[in-house]
Design a protein around this motif. Structure first.
Motif, short mmCIF file in Angstrom:
data_model
loop_
_atom_site.label_atom_id
_atom_site.label_comp_id
_atom_site.label_asym_id
_atom_site.label_seq_id
_atom_site.Cartn_x
_atom_site.Cartn_y
_atom_site.Cartn_z
N LEU A 77 -1.36 1.30 18.22
CA LEU A 77 -2.52 2.10 17.87
C LEU A 77 -2.51 2.63 16.44
O LEU A 77 -3.55 2.86 15.85
CB LEU A 77 -2.64 3.27 18.85
N ASP A 78 -1.34 2.80 15.84
CA ASP A 78 -1.26 3.31 14.46
C ASP A 78 -1.57 2.25 13.41
O ASP A 78 -1.74 2.58 12.24
CB ASP A 78 0.13 3.89 14.18
N ASN A 79 -1.62 0.99 13.79
CA ASN A 79 -1.82 -0.08 12.81
C ASN A 79 -3.10 0.10 12.00
O ASN A 79 -3.10 -0.07 10.78
CB ASN A 79 -1.81 -1.45 13.48
N PHE A 80 -4.20 0.43 12.66
CA PHE A 80 -5.47 0.59 11.97
C PHE A 80 -5.41 1.76 10.99
O PHE A 80 -5.81 1.65 9.84
CB PHE A 80 -6.61 0.79 12.98
N SER A 81 -4.89 2.89 11.44
CA SER A 81 -4.78 4.07 10.58
C SER A 81 -3.87 3.82 9.39
O SER A 81 -4.18 4.23 8.26
CB SER A 81 -4.23 5.26 11.38
N ALA A 82 -2.74 3.16 9.63
CA ALA A 82 -1.80 2.88 8.54
C ALA A 82 -2.43 1.96 7.51
O ALA A 82 -2.27 2.17 6.30
CB ALA A 82 -0.52 2.28 9.10
N LEU A 83 -3.16 0.94 7.95
CA LEU A 83 -3.84 0.04 7.01
C LEU A 83 -4.91 0.80 6.23
O LEU A 83 -5.05 0.62 5.01
CB LEU A 83 -4.46 -1.14 7.77
N THR A 84 -5.63 1.69 6.89
CA THR A 84 -6.64 2.51 6.23
C THR A 84 -6.01 3.38 5.14
O THR A 84 -6.52 3.46 4.01
CB THR A 84 -7.37 3.39 7.27
N ILE A 85 -4.91 4.03 5.46
CA ILE A 85 -4.22 4.90 4.50
C ILE A 85 -3.68 4.09 3.33
O ILE A 85 -3.89 4.43 2.16
CB ILE A 85 -3.10 5.69 5.20
N TYR A 86 -3.00 3.00 3.63
CA TYR A 86 -2.39 2.18 2.58
C TYR A 86 -3.46 1.60 1.64
O TYR A 86 -3.34 1.67 0.42
CB TYR A 86 -1.55 1.07 3.21
N LEU A 87 -4.51 1.04 2.22
CA LEU A 87 -5.59 0.48 1.41
C LEU A 87 -6.23 1.56 0.55
O LEU A 87 -6.50 1.34 -0.64
CB LEU A 87 -6.64 -0.18 2.31
N SER A 88 -6.46 2.73 1.11
CA SER A 88 -7.04 3.83 0.34
C SER A 88 -6.17 4.20 -0.85
O SER A 88 -6.67 4.39 -1.97
CB SER A 88 -7.23 5.06 1.23
N LEU A 89 -4.87 4.31 -0.63
CA LEU A 89 -3.96 4.72 -1.70
C LEU A 89 -3.86 3.67 -2.82
O LEU A 89 -3.89 4.02 -4.00
CB LEU A 89 -2.57 5.03 -1.13
N ILE A 90 -3.76 2.39 -2.45
CA ILE A 90 -3.65 1.39 -3.52
C ILE A 90 -4.98 1.23 -4.25
O ILE A 90 -5.01 0.98 -5.45
CB ILE A 90 -3.11 0.03 -3.03
N ALA A 91 -6.10 1.42 -3.55
CA ALA A 91 -7.41 1.32 -4.20
C ALA A 91 -7.59 2.46 -5.21
O ALA A 91 -8.05 2.24 -6.33
CB ALA A 91 -8.52 1.33 -3.16
N VAL A 92 -7.21 3.67 -4.82
CA VAL A 92 -7.33 4.81 -5.74
C VAL A 92 -6.37 4.65 -6.92
O VAL A 92 -6.71 5.01 -8.05
CB VAL A 92 -7.09 6.15 -4.99
N ALA A 93 -5.20 4.06 -6.67
CA ALA A 93 -4.27 3.80 -7.78
C ALA A 93 -4.88 2.82 -8.77
O ALA A 93 -4.69 2.95 -9.98
CB ALA A 93 -2.94 3.27 -7.23
N GLU A 94 -5.64 1.85 -8.29
CA GLU A 94 -6.29 0.87 -9.17
C GLU A 94 -7.54 1.43 -9.82
O GLU A 94 -7.83 1.11 -10.97
CB GLU A 94 -6.69 -0.38 -8.36
N GLN A 95 -8.29 2.21 -9.08
CA GLN A 95 -9.56 2.73 -9.59
C GLN A 95 -9.69 4.21 -9.18
O GLN A 95 -10.30 4.53 -8.17
CB GLN A 95 -10.74 1.92 -9.05
N PRO A 96 -9.12 5.13 -9.96
CA PRO A 96 -9.09 6.56 -9.61
C PRO A 96 -10.47 7.19 -9.36
O PRO A 96 -10.57 8.16 -8.61
CB PRO A 96 -8.40 7.20 -10.81
N ASP A 97 -11.51 6.67 -9.95
CA ASP A 97 -12.85 7.23 -9.74
C ASP A 97 -13.29 7.15 -8.28
O ASP A 97 -14.17 7.91 -7.85
CB ASP A 97 -13.89 6.53 -10.62
N LEU A 98 -12.69 6.25 -7.50
CA LEU A 98 -13.03 6.16 -6.08
C LEU A 98 -12.75 7.48 -5.38
O LEU A 98 -13.47 7.86 -4.45
CB LEU A 98 -12.23 5.03 -5.41
N TRP A 99 -11.70 8.18 -5.81
CA TRP A 99 -11.34 9.46 -5.20
C TRP A 99 -12.49 10.46 -5.36
O TRP A 99 -12.90 11.11 -4.41
CB TRP A 99 -10.06 9.99 -5.84
N HIS A 100 -13.00 10.57 -6.55
CA HIS A 100 -14.08 11.54 -6.81
C HIS A 100 -15.37 11.16 -6.11
O HIS A 100 -16.14 12.03 -5.70
CB HIS A 100 -14.31 11.68 -8.31
N GLU A 101 -15.58 9.87 -5.94
CA GLU A 101 -16.82 9.40 -5.34
C GLU A 101 -16.81 9.48 -3.81
O GLU A 101 -17.84 9.77 -3.19
CB GLU A 101 -17.10 7.96 -5.78
#
Length: 168
Positions: A77-101
């Motif tokens: 059950l944690d697989n979906f949440s973990a993928l969501t968290i990981y993808l969010s973190l690497i995306a914000v690392a690549e494009q920080p403006d995503l955080w503000h948006e």
């Protein structure tokens, strides 16, 4: 890099022990000194002795599979949440403006994105980032359409390929 490795291992310690946190989200992961991560809010945890039970809670809506229901109660059950968290973190690392948006009660992804993955503006933006982010975005979009327990394990998706022969 040590922090990232420990983060991935912590997120999936439950999978290795046949248990699951069931509510992985930003408010339930405490970052302590020396890159130590601690999971809190364990009241909804799944352990093998509970196999066949229904969940008593469904977790934070911005981190859970859109089709999740009480009968979806298992070690994966944690697989979906973990993928969501990981993808969010690497995306914000690549494009920080995503955080503000997109950041609010979530990191950047939300239930709205999971309910309509092909129509999500954010998923479209993520698919334009690096190849790694694009691949993980496609995996999460596909997972949104499947059974909540069928989301692939994050370590399978991001672990470097082994140089050992398959029989080892």
């Amino acid at each position: 890099r040590k922090h990232r490795t420990r983060d991935k291992n912590l997120s999936f310690r439950g999978t290795r022990t046949d248990s699951a946190h069931r509510d992985l989200q930003h408010g339930n992961i405490i970052v302590q000194n020396a890159n130590l991560l601690r999971l809190v809010d364990l009241d909804g945890m799944f352990v093998p002795a509970m196999r066949g039970w229904n969940a008593c809670e469904l977790g934070h809506r911005h981190y859970q599979h859109p089709k999740r229901a009480p009968e979806h109660f298992g070690q994966d059950l944690d697989n979906f949440s973990a993928l969501t968290i990981y993808l969010s973190l690497i995306a914000v690392a690549e494009q920080p403006d995503l955080w503000h948006e997109y950041h609010d009660e979530n990191l950047i992804l939300s239930k709205k994105d999971f309910l309509d993955p092909s129509g999500s503006r954010l998923f479209t933006q993520l698919s334009r980032l690096s190849q790694k982010t694009k691949s993980l975005t496609q995996t999460l979009q596909e997972a949104c359409k499947k059974n909540p327990l069928d989301c692939p394990d994050l370590l399978t998706l991001v672990a470097p390929p082994s140089k050992l022969p398959a029989w080892m």
